[in-house]
Design a protein around this motif. Structure first.
Motif, mmCIF file in Angstrom:
data_model
loop_
_atom_site.group_PDB
_atom_site.id
_atom_site.type_symbol
_atom_site.label_atom_id
_atom_site.label_comp_id
_atom_site.label_asym_id
_atom_site.label_seq_id
_atom_site.Cartn_x
_atom_site.Cartn_y
_atom_site.Cartn_z
ATOM 1 N N ALA A 259 0.844 -1.258 -0.070
ATOM 2 C CA ALA A 259 -0.049 -0.025 0.058
ATOM 3 C C ALA A 259 0.797 1.424 -0.009
ATOM 4 C CB ALA A 259 -1.173 0.081 1.167
ATOM 5 N N LYS A 260 2.082 1.168 0.860
ATOM 6 C CA LYS A 260 2.766 2.438 1.027
ATOM 7 C C LYS A 260 3.423 2.628 -0.401
ATOM 8 C CE LYS A 260 6.698 4.371 3.599
ATOM 9 N NZ LYS A 260 7.436 4.157 4.734
ATOM 10 N N VAL A 261 3.911 1.591 -1.025
ATOM 11 C CA VAL A 261 4.793 2.040 -2.387
ATOM 12 C C VAL A 261 3.533 2.323 -3.223
ATOM 13 C CG1 VAL A 261 5.873 0.605 -4.203
ATOM 14 C CG2 VAL A 261 6.516 0.051 -1.901
ATOM 15 N N GLN A 262 2.577 1.834 -3.384
ATOM 16 C CA GLN A 262 1.728 2.314 -4.607
ATOM 17 C C GLN A 262 1.012 3.805 -4.372
ATOM 18 O OE1 GLN A 262 -1.060 -0.814 -6.685
ATOM 19 N NE2 GLN A 262 -1.053 -1.459 -4.523
ATOM 20 N N ASP A 263 0.871 3.883 -2.688
ATOM 21 C CA ASP A 263 0.607 5.439 -2.774
ATOM 22 C C ASP A 263 1.519 6.671 -3.086
ATOM 23 O OD1 ASP A 263 -1.920 4.459 -1.429
ATOM 24 O OD2 ASP A 263 -1.302 4.787 0.575
ATOM 25 N N GLU A 264 2.805 6.118 -2.936
ATOM 26 C CA GLU A 264 3.847 6.730 -3.277
ATOM 27 C C GLU A 264 3.958 7.151 -4.747
ATOM 28 O OE1 GLU A 264 6.753 9.559 -2.108
ATOM 29 O OE2 GLU A 264 6.076 8.139 -0.538
ATOM 30 N N LEU A 265 4.003 5.934 -5.529
ATOM 31 C CA LEU A 265 4.124 5.988 -6.966
ATOM 32 C C LEU A 265 2.794 6.422 -7.602
ATOM 33 C CD1 LEU A 265 5.534 2.522 -7.741
ATOM 34 C CD2 LEU A 265 6.773 4.596 -7.476
ATOM 35 N N PHE A 266 1.618 6.443 -6.868
ATOM 36 C CA PHE A 266 0.282 7.061 -7.444
ATOM 37 C C PHE A 266 0.578 8.674 -7.421
ATOM 38 C CE2 PHE A 266 -4.003 8.140 -7.276
ATOM 39 C CZ PHE A 266 -4.434 7.720 -8.521
#
Length: 284
Positions: A259-266
């Motif tokens: 979730a953290k990685v996707q939140d950042e990349l998004f």
């Protein structure tokens, strides 16, 4: 004996794989594991997975998540290195740039689009409050040798790469490091092509068991610091510092990290959408 192809960067993080191969541990388990060095890093490995040149990869977390969402039919099966990667921000030794702020808006060297050096330039820009549309400019240089040439000849202005790998180039006056940018999550995961995983699940489990056995006791291997220093042409004190900062993992990636990685990349507009955990990760 079944041949399985795996790729990774030729760096000290992956010594555990070399040791297992050298000791014929995979062959004893009935697996002909073939290691391929990817000097072009994560972007090149993503292409290798997509093309079927490799079945598995030891790959940067953010890079493989981005590429799976972009159509790479692979799954994460485990975290390999739990600790963040410390990215050094490098300029040519004779460059006029002295600080991270000095390279704002200049040309960044990247191994390829979608690589760690590309994605982490966005993280660095965000950390420093830069305008992501105006202050980032990229030039593809393929690998570390390309970065040496590009920086030295002034074709590019700065380059982000793992700081201990590039330390010898800082020590010999090729590069100067103006700062660091740690990745905000576990740095390396193991990814496997989905179609390969379906029919070779037990073999993948066996491979993970063998490498996990090595990494769980890696720091206790006699003279491991000298072995790394000699093999990767590092100073012994740098290796000892790196060992003190690095922790391997034998577990799969958590839902919180995905979730953290996707939140950042998004948020950085690097991925167009966020996916469910089960679409990115396979539990063995």
């Amino acid at each position: 004996m079944k041949q399985i192809n795996i790729g990774g960067v030729p760096e000290h993080f992956n010594l555990a794989w070399y040791l297992g191969l050298k000791n014929a541990e995979y062959k004893e388990a009935g697996i002909n594991l073939r290691w391929k060095d990817f000097f072009g890093g994560t972007g090149a490995m993503c292409k290798g997975l997509r093309d079927g040149d490799i079945d598995m990869a030891v790959i940067l977390t953010e890079g493989i998540i981005k590429d799976i969402i972009a159509g790479n039919k692979s799954k994460i099966v485990q975290v390999f290195v739990q600790t963040p990667l410390i990215w050094g921000i490098h300029v040519a030794e004779k460059s006029k740039y002295k600080t991270i702020e000095d390279v704002k808006g200049t040309k960044a060297a990247i191994s390829r689009y979608g690589s760690g050096s590309h994605l982490m330039a966005y993280i660095n820009a965000q950390n420093n409050g830069w305008d992501l549309k105006k202050d980032l400019d990229f030039e593809v240089i393929k690998n570390l040798d390309g970065a040496v040439e590009g920086l030295t000849e002034g074709k590019v202005d700065y380059f982000m790469w793992e700081k201990f790998t590039t330390k010898p180039l800082v020590d010999n006056g090729t590069f100067r490091r103006v700062g660091n940018c740690p990745s905000p999550w576990p740095c390396f995961v193991i990814a496997v092509r989905e179609d390969f995983l379906k029919s070779n699940r037990d073999d993948v489990k066996t491979i993970l068991d063998i490498v996990n056995n090595t990494t769980s006791e890696f720091k206790e291997i006699p003279s491991i610091d000298r072995m790394i220093a000699n093999r990767y042409e590092q100073e012994i004190e740098d290796v000892q510092e790196w060992l003190s900062l690095t922790e391997w993992s034998q577990d799969n990636i958590s839902k919180e990290t995905i979730a953290k990685v996707q939140d950042e990349l998004f948020a950085l507009d690097i991925i167009p959408e966020k996916w469910d955990y089960k679409d990115l990760v396979e539990d063995l």
